[in-house]
Motif scaffolding. Structure first.
Motif, PDB file in Angstrom:
ATOM      1  N   LEU B 282      37.243 -22.328  16.076  1.00 27.06           N
ATOM      2  CA  LEU B 282      37.408 -22.039  17.496  1.00 27.06           C
ATOM      3  C   LEU B 282      36.146 -22.337  18.301  1.00 27.06           C
ATOM      4  N   PHE B 283      34.991 -21.989  17.738  1.00 30.48           N
ATOM      5  CA  PHE B 283      33.775 -21.979  18.559  1.00 30.48           C
ATOM      6  C   PHE B 283      32.752 -23.058  18.203  1.00 30.48           C
ATOM      7  N   GLN B 284      33.164 -24.037  17.405  1.00 32.22           N
ATOM      8  CA  GLN B 284      32.245 -25.114  17.034  1.00 32.22           C
ATOM      9  C   GLN B 284      31.606 -25.769  18.265  1.00 32.22           C
ATOM     10  N   ASP B 285      32.425 -26.089  19.240  1.00 32.22           N
ATOM     11  CA  ASP B 285      31.895 -26.717  20.449  1.00 32.22           C
ATOM     12  C   ASP B 285      31.022 -25.748  21.242  1.00 32.22           C
ATOM     13  N   ALA B 286      31.425 -24.475  21.256  1.00 31.42           N
ATOM     14  CA  ALA B 286      30.637 -23.490  22.009  1.00 31.42           C
ATOM     15  C   ALA B 286      29.235 -23.359  21.411  1.00 31.42           C
ATOM     16  N   TYR B 287      29.127 -23.393  20.084  1.00 33.24           N
ATOM     17  CA  TYR B 287      27.808 -23.313  19.434  1.00 33.24           C
ATOM     18  C   TYR B 287      26.947 -24.519  19.806  1.00 33.24           C
ATOM     19  N   LEU B 288      27.588 -25.675  19.884  1.00 34.15           N
ATOM     20  CA  LEU B 288      26.830 -26.850  20.310  1.00 34.15           C
ATOM     21  C   LEU B 288      26.435 -26.742  21.785  1.00 34.15           C
ATOM     22  N   ASN B 289      27.393 -26.347  22.608  1.00 33.33           N
ATOM     23  CA  ASN B 289      27.123 -26.264  24.043  1.00 33.33           C
ATOM     24  C   ASN B 289      25.990 -25.292  24.368  1.00 33.33           C
ATOM     25  N   GLU B 290      25.955 -24.169  23.634  1.00 35.93           N
ATOM     26  CA  GLU B 290      24.898 -23.202  23.970  1.00 35.93           C
ATOM     27  C   GLU B 290      23.528 -23.782  23.630  1.00 35.93           C
ATOM     28  N   MET B 291      23.465 -24.601  22.579  1.00 33.22           N
ATOM     29  CA  MET B 291      22.184 -25.184  22.189  1.00 33.22           C
ATOM     30  C   MET B 291      21.792 -26.306  23.155  1.00 33.22           C
ATOM     31  N   VAL B 292      22.782 -27.050  23.603  1.00 37.31           N
ATOM     32  CA  VAL B 292      22.514 -28.064  24.627  1.00 37.31           C
ATOM     33  C   VAL B 292      21.962 -27.387  25.885  1.00 37.31           C
ATOM     34  N   SER B 293      22.596 -26.290  26.275  1.00 33.52           N
ATOM     35  CA  SER B 293      22.150 -25.576  27.475  1.00 33.52           C
ATOM     36  C   SER B 293      20.752 -25.004  27.287  1.00 33.52           C
ATOM     37  N   PHE B 294      20.491 -24.471  26.097  1.00 29.59           N
ATOM     38  CA  PHE B 294      19.169 -23.931  25.776  1.00 29.59           C
ATOM     39  C   PHE B 294      18.090 -24.996  26.025  1.00 29.59           C
ATOM     40  N   ILE B 295      18.306 -26.164  25.453  1.00 32.35           N
ATOM     41  CA  ILE B 295      17.308 -27.237  25.561  1.00 32.35           C
ATOM     42  C   ILE B 295      17.209 -27.756  27.000  1.00 32.35           C
ATOM     43  N   GLU B 296      18.351 -27.903  27.651  1.00 33.26           N
ATOM     44  CA  GLU B 296      18.336 -28.415  29.035  1.00 33.26           C
ATOM     45  C   GLU B 296      17.640 -27.465  29.991  1.00 33.26           C
ATOM     46  N   CYS B 297      17.944 -26.183  29.865  1.00 28.26           N
ATOM     47  CA  CYS B 297      17.306 -25.221  30.768  1.00 28.26           C
ATOM     48  C   CYS B 297      15.796 -25.197  30.512  1.00 28.26           C
ATOM     49  N   LEU B 298      15.434 -25.245  29.239  1.00 29.73           N
ATOM     50  CA  LEU B 298      14.008 -25.291  28.890  1.00 29.73           C
ATOM     51  C   LEU B 298      13.334 -26.491  29.557  1.00 29.73           C
ATOM     52  N   LYS B 299      13.940 -27.657  29.385  1.00 25.12           N
ATOM     53  CA  LYS B 299      13.364 -28.882  29.937  1.00 25.12           C
ATOM     54  C   LYS B 299      13.228 -28.819  31.447  1.00 25.12           C
ATOM     55  N   ASN B 300      14.231 -28.223  32.081  1.00 22.06           N
ATOM     56  CA  ASN B 300      14.269 -28.226  33.537  1.00 22.06           C
ATOM     57  C   ASN B 300      13.647 -26.985  34.162  1.00 22.06           C
ATOM     58  N   ASN B 301      12.986 -26.177  33.315  1.00 19.11           N
ATOM     59  CA  ASN B 301      12.374 -24.955  33.833  1.00 19.11           C
ATOM     60  C   ASN B 301      13.374 -24.056  34.556  1.00 19.11           C
ATOM     61  N   GLU B 302      14.582 -24.031  34.027  1.00 19.67           N
ATOM     62  CA  GLU B 302      15.572 -23.126  34.612  1.00 19.67           C
ATOM     63  C   GLU B 302      15.717 -21.894  33.733  1.00 19.67           C
ATOM     64  N   LYS B 303      16.218 -20.820  34.324  1.00 19.70           N
ATOM     65  CA  LYS B 303      16.431 -19.597  33.552  1.00 19.70           C
ATOM     66  C   LYS B 303      17.595 -19.784  32.575  1.00 19.70           C
ATOM     67  N   PRO B 304      17.518 -19.136  31.434  1.00 21.58           N
ATOM     68  CA  PRO B 304      18.624 -19.259  30.481  1.00 21.58           C
ATOM     69  C   PRO B 304      19.898 -18.642  31.059  1.00 21.58           C
ATOM     70  N   LEU B 305      21.055 -19.150  30.639  1.00 27.49           N
ATOM     71  CA  LEU B 305      22.316 -18.623  31.170  1.00 27.49           C
ATOM     72  C   LEU B 305      22.673 -17.259  30.581  1.00 27.49           C
ATOM     73  N   VAL B 306      22.117 -16.930  29.428  1.00 26.18           N
ATOM     74  CA  VAL B 306      22.256 -15.573  28.856  1.00 26.18           C
ATOM     75  C   VAL B 306      20.864 -15.168  28.421  1.00 26.18           C
ATOM     76  N   ASP B 307      20.282 -14.219  29.108  1.00 28.02           N
ATOM     77  CA  ASP B 307      18.887 -13.925  28.803  1.00 28.02           C
ATOM     78  C   ASP B 307      18.727 -12.648  27.978  1.00 28.02           C
ATOM     79  N   ALA B 308      17.477 -12.268  27.741  1.00 30.77           N
ATOM     80  CA  ALA B 308      17.183 -11.113  26.902  1.00 30.77           C
ATOM     81  C   ALA B 308      17.766  -9.837  27.493  1.00 30.77           C
TER      82      ALA B 308
END
Lengths: 338, 338, 338, 338
Positions: B282-308
């Motif tokens: 069910l969540f294979q794509d979601a696991y990939l998407n969250e990691m893509v978002s992690f790296i993209e937000c990091l690169k773009n100096n944006e806040k994470p979509l789910v933070d601490a």
């Protein structure tokens, strides 16, 4: 309480019995006053069960009964022409099962008789009274899908009828697809201009003996510019499968989901819903609705929602389809409504 | 070609391996530069398979590696607090699996450390990156269902985990429902004000030994006036069943259909689709998407979509739910976001 | 780490770019080493984006590159024959988009060349690699529906391509239905013996200029005794609609549900799911899977799952369908596999 | 023709009229012989419409009519106790709408009276007669899902009743969830041992005035070891939403799909089916089926399928749920069937 329409039913096979039962018990403004069936004892038995005061082995006793206003003809197709003519001669209003007659010539004769005598005649295309088909028509008329340009129909059954049934069925185009021919005219609101039919025996070899097919495909074109494909099959091992789609310029409508009860069983093997097993399960309400409409239109002096002309047109398409299949050519039809 | 974010992964169990594989092969702007796992030979094996230049049995080798910008912490929950603190001390950006820590006190400590050092921290609530949950959020924000007033969540699994897993799972509220607690906050856009939890052992008696339940129900209220019920179960013999519903003042959204492949087999026994068998399906794509978002937000100096903070809030609800179940009382929470 | 297959891609339009991206980033055992496209600057741009070391405006630079083991041909159909012949002459293994060539004569020529040189050739019928079609095949082989006796295929798209596209599309039978012709052979496991095609322009009048149709219907018979109907349409205003059904002697399989995201919005107007909008949304994974299979089969010295013969047969059916439509006759095919 | 059961109907509001109409026209072995309603002219009007020979403003005229064998009590809940007692005193068999009485004490009184006099009493939990719920029960008994361990029920309506209705509704647990309490007992085949209820006003603020909620959640445990959660809502802006799920040790059953007509409209905005708008649309057949069963069981001297004890148990759970909500505690029930 308002006056009830006194009706008779001719032919008390499975379908005839349903019509009788609906008229006797469920159609509020109808009164079932007479039934006839050639099988010894059948009419009496049904009369007793449904509380019908008169019964006979001879259809003429019903057709000539001066107390009846309307008759439902549910006898074998080969007798439809004669029954209709007698009914008309006696001034009866008519409900007749599909197909209206066995031949186009007979259809023209009965249409003329009906027109001359001015009686009311409804043909048994019950799909028009199925809530889903009726809703589809309504949505199309509301413009939900733009202009309708294609109809796709499927009629599949899983039961293996005995050879004798196939012999008298008129062939798959006449027996099954005629319902979709009528549905196509109904939903597209247009007349057929050409018919091309293909088909094959893909499983039930015994139908070959009767030059019939167990899988049929018909392609229709319409005077509105629309087209249609209609598939029929006797090979649906899984159940009774009736579906329709109308493509319009701005959307589409899909009718039919195969699902029977509104539940699903989930196990390791998957999520399973049961499938509509047979036509009574699917169209029970439609059969009642068509009879309710028959009686209501009669009472209110309105035209029937499916008339003898509709009956003739569907027959015409079915005859053309059969001929197209046999000759491998496309048959042109004259679309103009007389 | 733009510069890639150099990452390390700590913990190479099933989930850790996926994160490693996604970072190594599928996330365009990431480079997997180091992996660690305490199991002898595991890190080397994964490094060879994924072409990772550095590996170690000791997580500190990764945490202290000056070439890495980010680390993904996929170690046992009991070690999260320590790992996060070390990572922060070394100035690493962070991805950490849920739950963020084992205790609320630890959560507060790591939140403070993260804030003080100014590093980026994303918590592994991958449902937010599932296309259906994300689309639901979008539809709610577009106003499709009016103001959201109720969330109904279901998390059911059919697998029977070994006793040792149950022992360290933190209980069903923390292990399963925490995903729905986060989803509820996400979809309702509100903070929880009270938690009431009920539960029982209805099938898997062996979880009683660990004072756990195999069927849980949580009722939440929110500072927006909304409410929520969240069911969790280890007894879905039929597969992996994740569903959500949001009721709004003008409509509702249903997420999840259980269907796996987009096909149905029809036989006399019914129409059957197969069911999602397990969470990777069910969540294979979601696991990939969250990691893509992690790296993209990091690169773009944006806040994470789910933070601490999101990680802490979900933990807080799960802890309160467990306590509510144990005491039979409703637990009030302080909803104000600091 | 095992050795990677060094590949080149010819043609970097939308589809060519996807194949390039998949080979460069997502297919584990592939290495994209060269790309070519006649459009000035295109190859260089893609090479830079995907990190490809060599690029050219001239396809021969790729075809003759001695370092490449395989090439993917995604150039216009009219060039397929020539490209394949050159690739074969240079001993390259091949992936070629459908249709394999523009004419049957060319197809025979390339088949002979491929056979003589002993290279590997896969044709781009990606539906075979879609999880639902693949699962359907598996279920049929497991006997879930008995012997397959009918295939019903639908390919509908809602986009209105520019006249120039229609002009070079080869017509609707070749452009759309060819996918279903291959799917029918694949799922029924049989060869076509006759082709009858019908069609019409029901909405997009401008295709008439190119003697094309916007709504097509093909009827096929097979050497196994099975039959098939295949509909294609450019008029699906609602989205991208790909469905298939296989009727067997003991059941049926339905492929495709039209649903895009796994959620439904409920309002007073009804329950609404979104519809697959276009072919990338539906077949993205299938395009990746076919390339993974291409590389894996190559590495393992296995035959391709869709070979040049399959490519020729589908073309043969499409050519026959076009001729049948034009002449109004049924075309017989020689079913024997050489 | 067999003898018909002569019936009377007390209370001719919307539901009372339906029961009257069903008994008058559709239940084959019933004869509607008398009706009563306190509203001036109402009984006469209905009597005329349905062809009922006797009518009155005074229920006693029906209850004491020696020609009647059975009465259907569809009066306000506050009068049920008195009506039942009078009916029993006159030796009438009984159909009574849910809830059986307003208080548990009254319920015990009428149960004793019914037992002492030996009359037949059916309570109006029509869901048991809905084809989907009945089929679910059958599947469970056939062992399709193993031993049932959890029931999940949803009852949501979108209509906003007037304040005066809320005032006399008995609260959401009694008005809505009582149907699911009965369904849970029916489908799980077990008795409730504890009741915990939660709830809130999430939208319709005006129900607060009556100390009621518009969103309720009940958690039940059963003597079989099973458990259950039951949600109720007045906030389903999208329609009438009744669903149930039973989880068993080997699978699960889902009841209810929300879909009304069996068709879907496809446009660029998505694929849309209409939603069941209100309870008559969903349960029309169930109301008829329960009355058919009432008359058949009476004729055949069989016990009713939902008896007064079932009526009392559902009331007991609803009363406990209301108390649990008010006190914030879990209420224990005595599960032993007397």
């Amino acid at each position: 309480m308002s006056k009830k329409i006194r009706c008779g039913v001719l032919g008390l096979g499975r379908l005839g019995y349903w019509h009788a039962e609906n008229l006797a018990r469920k159609v509020q403004d109808a009164e079932l006053a007479a039934v006839a069936d050639p099988l010894e004892g059948r009419a009496e038995q049904v009369a007793e069960e449904l509380g019908v005061p008169e019964w006979s082995q001879n259809p003429d006793d019903v057709l000539e009964n001066p107390d009846l206003e309307a008759v439902a003809i549910v006898t074998p197709t080969s007798t439809h022409g004669e029954m209709i003519k007698k009914a008309v001669a006696n001034g009866k209003h008519l409900f007749v099962e599909k197909p209206i007659t066995q031949t186009l010539q007979e259809a023209d004769e009965v249409l003329e008789a009906i027109r001359n005598r001015g009686v009311f005649c409804q043909v048994g295309f019950m799909r028009r009274f199925d809530l889903s088909y009726a809703e589809a028509k309504k949505r199309i008329e509301m413009g939900d899908i733009g202009k309708p340009i294609y109809f796709k129909g499927i009629t599949r059954d899983g039961q293996t009828p005995p050879p004798d049934f196939i012999k008298h069925s008129g062939g798959l185009y006449l027996d099954f697809s005629i319902h979709d021919y009528d549905a196509a005219r109904f939903l597209l609101g247009a007349e057929v201009t050409s018919v091309a039919a293909l088909g094959n025996v893909v499983e039930k070899q015994y139908v070959k003996e009767f030059h019939d097919v167990d899988q049929a495909l018909t392609y229709l074109t319409f005077d509105s510019g629309a087209a249609s494909d209609i598939e029929a099959s006797r090979n649906a091992a899984y159940g009774y499968d009736i579906r329709g789609e109308v493509i319009g310029t701005e959307g589409a409508i899909q009718i039919g989901s195969l699902q029977h009860h509104d539940l699903k069983v989930l196990t390791k093997k998957g999520g399973t819903h049961d499938i509509v097993p047979d036509f009574p399960s699917l169209f029970q309400d439609a059969y009642l609705n068509e009879m309710v409409s028959f009686i209501e239109c009669l009472k209110n002096n309105e035209k029937p929602l499916v008339d003898a002309y509709d009956g003739k047109k569907a027959l015409e398409i079915a005859v053309a389809a059969t001929k197209s299949y046999q000759t491998g050519t496309t048959i042109r039809l004259e679309p103009v409504r007389s």
